[in-house]
Scaffold this active site. Structure first.
Site, PDB file in Angstrom:
ATOM      1  NE  ARG A  80      38.513  39.403  36.686  1.00 56.46           N
ATOM      2  CZ  ARG A  80      37.775  38.353  36.310  1.00 56.46           C
ATOM      3  NH1 ARG A  80      37.265  38.320  35.088  1.00 56.46           N
ATOM      4  NH2 ARG A  80      37.572  37.369  37.126  1.00 56.46           N
TER       5      ARG A  80
ATOM      6  NE  ARG B 190      30.387  30.390  36.598  1.00 56.27           N
ATOM      7  CZ  ARG B 190      30.431  31.701  36.430  1.00 56.27           C
ATOM      8  NH1 ARG B 190      29.755  32.297  35.500  1.00 56.27           N
ATOM      9  NH2 ARG B 190      31.163  32.434  37.239  1.00 56.27           N
TER      10      ARG B 190
ATOM     11  CE  LYS C 239      33.135  32.833  31.199  1.00 58.32           C
ATOM     12  NZ  LYS C 239      32.967  33.813  32.287  1.00 58.32           N
TER      13      LYS C 239
ATOM     14  NE  ARG D 239      34.856  39.827  39.596  1.00 61.20           N
ATOM     15  CZ  ARG D 239      34.378  38.981  38.699  1.00 61.20           C
ATOM     16  NH1 ARG D 239      34.234  39.374  37.452  1.00 61.20           N
ATOM     17  NH2 ARG D 239      34.042  37.772  39.044  1.00 61.20           N
TER      18      ARG D 239
ATOM     19  NE  ARG E 295      35.548  33.606  40.186  1.00 58.76           N
ATOM     20  CZ  ARG E 295      36.249  34.663  39.796  1.00 58.76           C
ATOM     21  NH1 ARG E 295      37.005  35.315  40.653  1.00 58.76           N
ATOM     22  NH2 ARG E 295      36.205  35.051  38.562  1.00 58.76           N
TER      23      ARG E 295
HETATM   24  P1  AMP Z   1      31.327  35.885  36.906  1.00 59.73           P
HETATM   25  O1  AMP Z   1      31.205  37.371  36.857  1.00 59.73           O
HETATM   26  O2  AMP Z   1      30.659  35.212  35.748  1.00 59.73           O
HETATM   27  O3  AMP Z   1      32.747  35.423  37.089  1.00 59.73           O
HETATM   28  O4  AMP Z   1      30.522  35.393  38.198  1.00 59.73           O
HETATM   29  C1  AMP Z   1      30.911  35.793  39.500  1.00 59.73           C
HETATM   30  C2  AMP Z   1      30.277  34.856  40.517  1.00 59.73           C
HETATM   31  O5  AMP Z   1      28.850  34.945  40.428  1.00 59.73           O
HETATM   32  C3  AMP Z   1      30.584  33.374  40.339  1.00 59.73           C
HETATM   33  O6  AMP Z   1      31.810  33.002  40.940  1.00 59.73           O
HETATM   34  C4  AMP Z   1      29.387  32.732  41.026  1.00 59.73           C
HETATM   35  O7  AMP Z   1      29.501  32.778  42.419  1.00 59.73           O
HETATM   36  C5  AMP Z   1      28.262  33.663  40.615  1.00 59.73           C
HETATM   37  N1  AMP Z   1      27.637  33.243  39.329  1.00 59.73           N
HETATM   38  C6  AMP Z   1      27.680  33.891  38.127  1.00 59.73           C
HETATM   39  N2  AMP Z   1      27.007  33.215  37.187  1.00 59.73           N
HETATM   40  C7  AMP Z   1      26.524  32.103  37.794  1.00 59.73           C
HETATM   41  C8  AMP Z   1      25.762  30.982  37.357  1.00 59.73           C
HETATM   42  N3  AMP Z   1      25.370  30.869  36.067  1.00 59.73           N
HETATM   43  N4  AMP Z   1      25.443  30.040  38.274  1.00 59.73           N
HETATM   44  C9  AMP Z   1      25.832  30.134  39.560  1.00 59.73           C
HETATM   45  N5  AMP Z   1      26.561  31.139  40.041  1.00 59.73           N
HETATM   46  C10 AMP Z   1      26.918  32.133  39.169  1.00 59.73           C
END
Ligand code: AMP
Length: 195
Positions: free
Chosen positions: A127, A88, A13, A133, A144
């Protein structure tokens, strides 16, 4: 065009959002990117979020909503946006709906990228190697995916109940998946007709 892009970690995404930015001329708003920027800048919010992110869990709804609200108020979001990584959980769906109603910018469509879980694990491993990361370690990835299944899967049902969900096959060439997403977007006429 106001779009939410849904999908498991590693569903593509983030990559597809970036491609849509070019095609649609609207910004990608990734709450993960906003949080990583706050961590990097060592803001008080970033310091709070860091350990939670590294554990693969969700940062508190209040913190993420406050960041999102600030971002949506920037002038470039007036033309529309692609939300990547938000909402989320169901509480965030409700918060988003209220926020967008207040801004007079209701969501048009939620696109879910559908990718089988075997492929998800392979993609995240790729990745992790490419980007390094901190939250792509095997242990964090497992957490996750668990959090995704438990809290984020129901988000699709929330948008389905509103008649806004489109499910798109996320397996294939990047360009092919982008084409499917563009095809799944409501046309401006259909948006007006349903408004
Ligand atoms: P992502 O880059 O979307 O995979 O997000 C990386 C991390 O940021 C996630 O594993 C969460 O710890 C935090 N995170 C990102 N978006 C959210 C959200 N909408 N609500 C809560 N935590 C978030």
């Amino acid at each position: 065009m106001r779009i939410v892009l849904l999908g498991a970690p590693g569903s593509g995404k983030g990559t597809q959002s970036q491609r849509l930015v070019e095609r649609l001329g609207i910004p990608q708003i990734s709450t993960g990117d906003l949080l990583r920027a706050a961590v990097k800048a060592a803001t008080s919010l970033g310091l709070k979020a860091r350990a939670v992110m590294e554990a693969g869990q969700l940062v508190s709804d209040e913190i993420v909503l406050a960041m999102l609200e600030e971002r949506l108020e920037q002038p470039d979001a007036v033309a529309g946006f692609i939300l990547d990584g938000y909402p989320r959980n169901v509480a965030q769906c409700e918060a988003l709906e209220a926020l967008l109603a207040r801004l007079g910018q209701p969501l048009e469509v939620a696109i879910k990228l559908d990718v089988p879980s075997e492929l998800i694990v392979e993609r995240i491993a790729g990745r992790a190697a490419a980007q390094g990361r901190k939250d792509d370690t095997p242990e964090t990835v497992r957490e996750r995916l668990r959090v995704y299944a438990e809290q984020t899967e129901p988000v699709a049902g929330y948008f389905a109940a509103e008649g806004k969900l489109r499910i798109v096959d996320g397996v294939g060439e990047l360009a092919e998946v982008s084409r499917r997403i563009l095809d799944a977007l409501p046309t401006p006429r259909a948006v007006r007709a349903s408004a």
